[in-house]
Design a protein around this motif. Structure first.
Motif, mmCIF file in Angstrom:
data_model
loop_
_atom_site.group_PDB
_atom_site.id
_atom_site.type_symbol
_atom_site.label_atom_id
_atom_site.label_comp_id
_atom_site.label_asym_id
_atom_site.label_seq_id
_atom_site.Cartn_x
_atom_site.Cartn_y
_atom_site.Cartn_z
ATOM 1 N N MET A 8 30.391 34.573 30.986
ATOM 2 C CA MET A 8 29.118 34.748 30.265
ATOM 3 C C MET A 8 27.969 34.355 31.188
ATOM 4 O O MET A 8 26.949 35.028 31.278
ATOM 5 C CB MET A 8 29.065 33.842 29.037
ATOM 6 C CG MET A 8 30.011 34.198 27.930
ATOM 7 S SD MET A 8 29.605 33.125 26.517
ATOM 8 C CE MET A 8 31.188 32.886 25.801
ATOM 9 N N ILE A 9 28.141 33.223 31.870
ATOM 10 C CA ILE A 9 27.110 32.755 32.782
ATOM 11 C C ILE A 9 26.958 33.725 33.955
ATOM 12 O O ILE A 9 25.845 34.109 34.332
ATOM 13 C CB ILE A 9 27.455 31.349 33.317
ATOM 14 C CG1 ILE A 9 27.733 30.386 32.169
ATOM 15 C CG2 ILE A 9 26.353 30.821 34.215
ATOM 16 C CD1 ILE A 9 26.603 30.228 31.193
ATOM 17 N N ASN A 10 28.099 34.154 34.491
ATOM 18 C CA ASN A 10 28.066 35.085 35.614
ATOM 19 C C ASN A 10 27.317 36.353 35.261
ATOM 20 O O ASN A 10 26.518 36.854 36.038
ATOM 21 C CB ASN A 10 29.486 35.473 36.021
ATOM 22 C CG ASN A 10 30.220 34.320 36.637
ATOM 23 O OD1 ASN A 10 29.589 33.384 37.120
ATOM 24 N ND2 ASN A 10 31.527 34.369 36.618
ATOM 25 N N HIS A 11 27.634 36.876 34.090
ATOM 26 C CA HIS A 11 26.972 38.106 33.689
ATOM 27 C C HIS A 11 25.472 37.860 33.537
ATOM 28 O O HIS A 11 24.666 38.701 33.937
ATOM 29 C CB HIS A 11 27.573 38.615 32.374
ATOM 30 C CG HIS A 11 26.891 39.833 31.852
ATOM 31 N ND1 HIS A 11 25.909 39.774 30.908
ATOM 32 C CD2 HIS A 11 27.009 41.132 32.203
ATOM 33 C CE1 HIS A 11 25.473 40.993 30.663
ATOM 34 N NE2 HIS A 11 26.124 41.838 31.435
ATOM 35 N N GLY A 12 25.131 36.699 33.010
ATOM 36 C CA GLY A 12 23.709 36.370 32.892
ATOM 37 C C GLY A 12 23.021 36.361 34.243
ATOM 38 O O GLY A 12 21.927 36.915 34.399
ATOM 39 N N LEU A 13 23.656 35.757 35.217
ATOM 40 C CA LEU A 13 23.042 35.678 36.550
ATOM 41 C C LEU A 13 23.014 37.047 37.226
ATOM 42 O O LEU A 13 21.972 37.493 37.710
ATOM 43 C CB LEU A 13 23.824 34.697 37.428
ATOM 44 C CG LEU A 13 23.802 33.229 36.990
ATOM 45 C CD1 LEU A 13 24.829 32.432 37.785
ATOM 46 C CD2 LEU A 13 22.415 32.643 37.180
ATOM 47 N N SER A 14 24.160 37.707 37.249
ATOM 48 C CA SER A 14 24.255 38.950 38.023
ATOM 49 C C SER A 14 23.472 40.083 37.374
ATOM 50 O O SER A 14 22.710 40.780 38.032
ATOM 51 C CB SER A 14 25.715 39.373 38.162
ATOM 52 O OG SER A 14 26.472 38.313 38.654
ATOM 53 N N THR A 15 23.699 40.275 36.077
ATOM 54 C CA THR A 15 23.016 41.374 35.427
ATOM 55 C C THR A 15 21.537 41.061 35.278
ATOM 56 O O THR A 15 20.693 41.955 35.409
ATOM 57 C CB THR A 15 23.674 41.679 34.074
ATOM 58 O OG1 THR A 15 25.070 41.838 34.301
ATOM 59 C CG2 THR A 15 23.124 42.930 33.463
ATOM 60 N N GLY A 16 21.217 39.794 35.052
ATOM 61 C CA GLY A 16 19.807 39.405 35.058
ATOM 62 C C GLY A 16 19.172 39.790 36.379
ATOM 63 O O GLY A 16 18.118 40.435 36.427
ATOM 64 N N ALA A 17 19.843 39.444 37.453
ATOM 65 C CA ALA A 17 19.323 39.773 38.782
ATOM 66 C C ALA A 17 19.221 41.284 38.966
ATOM 67 O O ALA A 17 18.253 41.780 39.547
ATOM 68 C CB ALA A 17 20.217 39.171 39.859
ATOM 69 N N LEU A 18 20.193 42.009 38.448
ATOM 70 C CA LEU A 18 20.139 43.471 38.584
ATOM 71 C C LEU A 18 18.922 44.050 37.875
ATOM 72 O O LEU A 18 18.268 44.958 38.381
ATOM 73 C CB LEU A 18 21.419 44.102 38.024
ATOM 74 C CG LEU A 18 22.632 44.117 38.944
ATOM 75 C CD1 LEU A 18 23.847 44.674 38.228
ATOM 76 C CD2 LEU A 18 22.355 44.931 40.198
ATOM 77 N N PHE A 19 18.616 43.513 36.702
ATOM 78 C CA PHE A 19 17.434 44.023 36.007
ATOM 79 C C PHE A 19 16.148 43.645 36.739
ATOM 80 O O PHE A 19 15.184 44.417 36.766
ATOM 81 C CB PHE A 19 17.409 43.559 34.544
ATOM 82 C CG PHE A 19 18.259 44.395 33.649
ATOM 83 C CD1 PHE A 19 18.003 45.744 33.483
ATOM 84 C CD2 PHE A 19 19.338 43.848 32.975
ATOM 85 C CE1 PHE A 19 18.802 46.536 32.670
ATOM 86 C CE2 PHE A 19 20.143 44.633 32.156
ATOM 87 C CZ PHE A 19 19.870 45.974 32.005
ATOM 88 N N PHE A 20 16.130 42.468 37.338
ATOM 89 C CA PHE A 20 14.979 42.126 38.177
ATOM 90 C C PHE A 20 14.863 43.107 39.346
ATOM 91 O O PHE A 20 13.766 43.508 39.740
ATOM 92 C CB PHE A 20 15.108 40.704 38.734
ATOM 93 C CG PHE A 20 14.716 39.630 37.758
ATOM 94 C CD1 PHE A 20 13.496 39.692 37.093
ATOM 95 C CD2 PHE A 20 15.549 38.552 37.505
ATOM 96 C CE1 PHE A 20 13.125 38.698 36.197
ATOM 97 C CE2 PHE A 20 15.198 37.559 36.610
ATOM 98 C CZ PHE A 20 13.980 37.627 35.953
ATOM 99 N N ILE A 21 16.011 43.474 39.902
ATOM 100 C CA ILE A 21 16.023 44.400 41.039
ATOM 101 C C ILE A 21 15.465 45.760 40.634
ATOM 102 O O ILE A 21 14.599 46.323 41.302
ATOM 103 C CB ILE A 21 17.455 44.523 41.590
ATOM 104 C CG1 ILE A 21 17.750 43.305 42.479
ATOM 105 C CG2 ILE A 21 17.659 45.804 42.367
ATOM 106 C CD1 ILE A 21 19.195 43.112 42.824
ATOM 107 N N VAL A 22 15.975 46.262 39.504
ATOM 108 C CA VAL A 22 15.463 47.546 39.034
ATOM 109 C C VAL A 22 13.966 47.411 38.743
ATOM 110 O O VAL A 22 13.173 48.295 39.082
ATOM 111 C CB VAL A 22 16.218 48.008 37.770
ATOM 112 C CG1 VAL A 22 15.652 49.310 37.272
ATOM 113 C CG2 VAL A 22 17.694 48.149 38.056
ATOM 114 N N GLY A 23 13.574 46.272 38.161
ATOM 115 C CA GLY A 23 12.166 46.047 37.874
ATOM 116 C C GLY A 23 11.324 46.086 39.139
ATOM 117 O O GLY A 23 10.227 46.648 39.163
#
Lengths: 633, 511
Positions: free
Chosen positions: B338-353
């Motif tokens: 859960m934490i990993n997904h928060g970090l990685s996918t959070g980062a991915l959305f920042f990247i797309v942003g």
């Protein structure tokens, strides 16, 4: 010194971090020195530990060093820990040694590349992962190195990422390797739930309690072997390796010839204790190995790109190593792994030297007559070719001969026949490459001015050439006690059966025969490419269909595209537009539409009379409360 | 004196909202700066939770218990254990980062945006700390509204209203069923024990008959499954993610989705353990479908955000699979994932942003060769990609490995199918990466792209630190969840022993 075994992979890791983070601001010489120096330190430390290990009393061997607990959950424990035993020492020596040479070579080869620091940081990262892979004391840490080398392979194949073909090749390598890793993962789960541990020595000790032919062990070894076929480019997962030649040539030498691709062989040999319990798996390994050896060799016959010839040759030689493991001759497999690391790294570096001197040309049809222009490259290439062809007393002779020998006495006549045929083909196409590249008339483009490479590149060539010549003597056959390699490695390997004694005459006869086969191969190549250069075209004209298949690599890539890649893409598109949009989301929007429709009609119930509403509410409440009470009661 | 840390965490953002009301709406710097300050303080207040947390006990810690509406058995009851600690830390950790990401992205209705952000934070933290079903439900609903507004007001003009309403209705639908179930539970507990209460921990020991557990599990489970989202309740997610502003997508992915998985762990499984055992095949298979289906659909997406959204369906499938193993590696892996997904996918959305801010498009086809003008961005993107595909040494691997290891114990076929998701993940992520970052720059608009600014780098660095930390030394985090998980596993094990007879009873009744 042995206590600091963990430093062996750490040096290149530090090199990676320095070059990766600061490399852009450093001079090329500094970057090169840091990269090569880090790996050089690993090599020196490995040598030191090796010497120390030799002095240890037998009861103090092997040595395990735990650094810290990495993942722990319930009964599951996986540490970052290293195992120092003969097998890992041999691998550490080969990997760090060859890596050091190739790093030095790369300083010259990549000198004008704008991505110089990126290159060296990736290369250091690779060495870190590879040393972790061979030094680990448990399956999980091995897997870290296993996937790590795959990542670096991906990064370095696609190093020139602006080229579509390069980034395609990188991605293909990663994905195909992942298919193999899937097998490795499943194997690990099965091992843990069977033995309660992922530690090599614990697992292998417990495996002794299982009977030969045990189904679980068979499943484990087959899963692991799937991983090996991916990493070591065996049938059916070999297709990524020829494409991997898109990377810089020193990368091909280091990763796609000398070290990473041999990881599968190392893993099978490491798990010899499991494989000897699974005859089905051993047979599979032998069949896949022999099949790959001959299959890839035939493709090598018809390639014109010098690196592609070497790539198919690598696939084929890896097949030999697996064949050896498959018939239970694990030590011979590792022996060939080592000698192959020397001569194949040398062949690739030589081809790099040629490509460097030819301004990037890789097509052998546009070479020829380079002998005089590049004397060192030429001579070292000849030595390496003699080694791979299996001519006495070059390194490849000893190891290849052993494999041929054991494939007959412990295997099957068919294995031996295939391996001998592959040896013939190998001798032929390797000398074909010698003649096409270095002999005959010059066919290069007028603007190309071939020149010998600088000392930074030729010195590693010479060192590897020496190793390719004398490297085989550590495994001198026939005379008892002279096979130092076998005696040293024996404690790490579980033998399939007790060592047998074979008659010296028989062994010598086998050797002479296999040398004869290689000699015929060389002579045929000489005849076709030196004496009668028009012959190859005639042969091609005679068998157009066969040639078409061989030249196009049996259309295997096309077959995989049509049967796997495209169906998955089409299926995924169908899942998206057909299932997800229409069915799943369609149901959602459909129910929303239904509610809208319903409310449009139900609206008519809104009469505006208060008493009607009150009645409805009363009825509703009665029903709900009544139900709840009944339910609870 | 012990500070009421949890209450501070929940109410500080609300206090911040009150102050925001009085700030000048035109002065964006002040509004953002103030919100930033609140988030930083919030994070600082969460640190003692981490350092003073007792790893050795499974009991609730930092407990605060006050009577609220005693006549209905409702109390203000909060506390945390190993299941909630990591999620709370993730939430407070992301707070300042999210504000930083709004610095240039959000330029209109800044005041309202910041109010939503703080309200959302309060709601999310409330959900994670609540130990009273009524209180939990209040926070659950509180959280819904700011997210709805974030999508509906600051989203992409074209489809934001559709996406917002879809998100709202989906969640509402599940919530209402859950509300009914909470009420039934309340009355049942009152009838059996004599005291009417919403106290969650009292519900744990109720020994509810199986036929009732069955329906309660489904009612709660639907609400949470929608949130996760599990196949086939996932279709709101791609729309919500695609239309939401960057920060909205990040919070949605990183924290909001975890409400679903957390809900199963905190409510469904402990309250209805026999039903949970009964439903293992159903939920495991739905999780597997999510893993494979999400990955395959992700592969053919043309819009970066939709691709990441579908990849979330796949990743959350892993989490669900892990939680439903009821063994140590599976559950601990699920939590860490859960934490990993928060970090990685959070980062991915920042990247797309980050590239959306530059090019105002999210279409993969509009990019290509971005590595050349944006080398720093390329490096960060690569690391995050590798984290997302579970490369050993980075965070994703630890979670996936433990989950698969645990799942193998439940049923090896589950693990084998789920492991194919690892292959597909490499396909869709690397293919996307190749199309966006590699090749030559063909579009002239991409030639002049600016690499990441210092502010943007500051967004990614903390995320990367934890991506590596969890990958290299997960013990820091696994230790926090150990005691709670061990207790949970033992409880589920005990329930399993009685589940057979109970389900037989149920079958007997049904006849």
């Amino acid at each position: 010194m042995i206590d600091y075994v963990w430093l062996i992979p750490v040096f290149p890791l530090v090199g990676f971090l320095i070059n990766g983070l600061l490399g852009q601001k450093l001079s090329k010489n500094t970057v090169g020195a840091i990269g090569s120096g880090a790996v050089g330190l690993s090599f020196l430390l490995t040598v030191g530990i090796f010497l120390e290990y030799l002095k240890l009393p037998p009861q103090a061997r092997p040595v395990e060093k735990v650094v810290y607990t990495w993942i722990a959950s319930g009964a599951f424990q996986a540490p970052v820990a290293f195992l120092v035993d003969p097998l890992s020492l041999i691998m550490l020596l080969v990997v760090s040694g060859v890596s050091t040479l190739i790093h030095i070579y790369s300083v010259g080869y990549m000198h004008d590349d704008p991505g110089f620091y990126r290159y060296f940081s990736y290369l250091n990262l690779f060495v870190f992962a590879m040393l972790t892979l061979v030094g680990a004391n448990n399956f999980l840490l091995m897997f870290v190195g296993w996937e790590g080398v795959g990542l670096c392979s991906y990064l370095l194949i696609g190093f020139w990422y602006e080229k579509q073909s390069a980034s395609d090749a990188g991605k293909k390598a990663f994905v195909v390797n992942r298919i193999g890793d899937f097998g490795f993962l499943l194997g690990m789960f099965l091992i843990f739930w069977t033995f309660g541990s992922l530690n090599f020595r614990e697992v292998f000790a417990l495996a002794g309690n299982f009977p030969v032919g045990d189904l679980t062990i068979t499943a484990i070894t087959l899963c692991l072997f799937l991983g090996a076929t991916g990493k070591s480019a065996q049938l059916p997962l070999y297709t990524w390796l020829p494409d991997a030649m898109e990377g810089p040539t020193p990368v091909s030498a280091l990763i796609h010839a000398a070290t990473m691709v041999t990881a599968g062989v190392y893993m099978v040999a490491r798990c010899s204790a499991l494989y000897v319990l699974a005859p089905i798996s051993l047979t599979t390994v032998a069949i896949v190995g022999a099949g790959t050896a001959i299959f890839a060799a035939t493709i090598g016959l018809a390639q014109f790109d010098i690196k592609r010839v070497l790539a198919y040759s690598t696939v084929s030689q890896l097949g030999y190593m697996f064949l050896a493991c498959g018939v239970g001759a694990f030590i011979s497999g590792i022996f060939h792994l080592m000698t192959h690391a020397f001569f194949k790294a040398l062949l690739f570096l030589d081809s790099g030297s040629v490509i460097h001197g030819m301004h990037g040309e890789q097509d052998m049809r546009k070479m020829g007559g380079l002998k005089k222009k590049m004397p060192i490259t030429y001579k070292t290439y000849i030595l390496a070719t003699l080694a791979i062809a299996g001519i006495f007393p070059f390194a490849g002779f000893f190891s290849k001969d052993e494999i041929l020998f054991f494939s007959l006495v412990d295997g099957h006549l068919v294995y031996w026949g295939i391996a001998t045929a592959a040896a013939f083909i190998t001798a032929f196409y390797m000398f074909r490459s010698v003649f096409m590249t270095f002999h005959g008339e010059a066919r290069w483009d007028p603007h190309v001015h071939p020149h010998e490479s600088p000392p930074l590149m030729t010195v590693p060539l010479i060192i590897l050439a020496v190793l390719s010549v004398v490297g085989g003597f550590v495994g001198f056959p026939i005379i008892e006690g002279l096979h130092v390699f076998r005696d040293f490695l024996a404690p790490s390997i579980t033998p399939l059966k007790a060592a047998e004694h074979h008659s010296v005459t028989f062994e010598v006869a086998m050797m002479i025969f296999s040398m004869g086969v290689a000699g015929v191969g060389i002579y045929t190549a000489y005849k076709m490419y030196m004496v009668k250069p028009e012959l190859p075209d005639k042969v091609v004209a005679k068998f157009p269909t066969v040639y078409d298949y061989v030249y196009n690599k049996y259309y295997v890539d096309e077959l995989y595209d049509a049967t796997v890649v495209e169906p998955i893409k089409d299926g995924s598109n169908f899942l998206w537009t057909g299932v997800d949009d229409q069915v799943v989301d369609g149901a959602v929007n459909g129910s929303a539409g239904f509610v809208a429709w319903l409310s449009a009609h139900l609206r008519k119930l809104e009469t505006g009379f208060l008493s009607n509403y009150a009645l409805a509410i009363l009825l509703g409440v009665t029903v709900i409360v009544g139900y709840l009470l009944g339910y609870v009661g | 004196m012990q500070l009421p840390l949890l209450s501070i965490l929940v109410f500080l953002p609300l206090a911040g909202i009150i102050v925001l009301f009085f700030l000048d709406r035109k002065n964006h710097k002040t509004l953002k700066g103030f919100t930033m300050a609140v988030m930083v303080v919030e994070f600082l207040f969460s640190l003692p939770l981490w350092f003073r947390f007792d790893n050795a006990t499974a009991a609730m810690q930092f407990v605060e218990h006050y009577r609220w509406l005693p006549q209905y058995g409702i109390s203000y009851y909060v506390g945390i254990d190993g299941f909630s600690l990591l999620l709370i830390m993730l939430t407070t950790f992301l707070g300042p980062i999210c504000v930083l990401a709004t610095w240039e992205d959000v330029q209109h209705r800044v005041k309202e945006f910041m109010i939503c952000l703080l309200g959302l934070t309060a709601g999310m933290l409330g959900v994670f700390v609540a130990l009273d079903l009524f209180l939990f439900y209040v926070f659950w609903e509180v959280m819904l509204i700011p997210m709805y507004l974030l999508i509906g007001v600051w989203g992409n003009p074209a489809r934001r209203v559709y996406a917002a309403i879809k998100f709202f209705l989906f969640t509402m639908f599940g919530s209402l069923l859950m509300l009914v179930a909470i009420l039934v539970l309340y009355f049942y507990a009152g009838k059996v024990t004599g005291t009417y209460t919403f106290d969650l921990l009292k519900m744990y020991g109720l020994n509810i008959p199986f036929h009732m557990q069955f329906w309660m599990f489904l009612a709660f489970g639907l609400a949470f499954a929608i949130k996760v989202p599990m196949f086939p309740f996932h279709t709101w997610l791609p729309d919500a993610h695609t239309e939401a502003p960057t920060v909205g997508s990040v919070i949605l992915a990183a924290v909001l989705l975890k409400m679903g998985t957390y809900g199963f762990l905190r409510f469904n499984m402990p309250m209805f353990p026999q039903a949970a055992h009964y439903f293992v095949p159903l939920f495991s298979i739905l999780a597997l479908i999510g893993i494979v289906y999400g990955a395959l659909v992700s592969m053919v997406q043309k819009d970066l955000k939709r691709l990441v959204a579908f990849s979330s369906v796949s990743h959350l499938g892993f989490v669900m699979l892990g939680l439903f193993t009821f063994n140590m590696p599976g559950v601990q892996g699920g939590i860490i994932q859960m934490i990993n997904h928060g970090l990685s996918t959070g980062a991915l959305f920042f990247i797309v942003g980050a590239i959306y801010e530059r090019r105002h498009t999210r279409m993969i086809a509009d990019f290509g060769g971005i590595s050349t003008p944006m080398p720093i961005f390329a490096t960060i993107f690569m690391i995050v990609t590798l984290s997302s595909i579970g490369l050993p040494g980075l965070n994703g691997f630890v979670g996936e490995f433990l989950i698969l290891l645990g799942a193998w114990k439940t049923n090896w076929v589950y693990a084998a199918i789920a492991a194919t998701g690892v292959i597909f993940a490499a396909c869709y992520m690397l293919w996307m990466f190749q199309r966006v970052m590699f090749g030559e720059v063909t579009n002239p608009k991409n030639q002049v792209l600016q690499d990441l600014s210092q502010r943007e780098i500051a967004i990614f660095v903390p995320l990367l630190i934890f991506i590596v930390w969890i990958g290299v030394y997960p013990g820091t985090f696994l230790d926090k969840t150990k005691a709670t998980t061990a207790n949970f596993v033992a409880m589920m094990e005990k329930a399993k022993d009685t589940s057979v007879s109970l389900s037989q009873v149920f079958k007997g009744e049904a006849r």
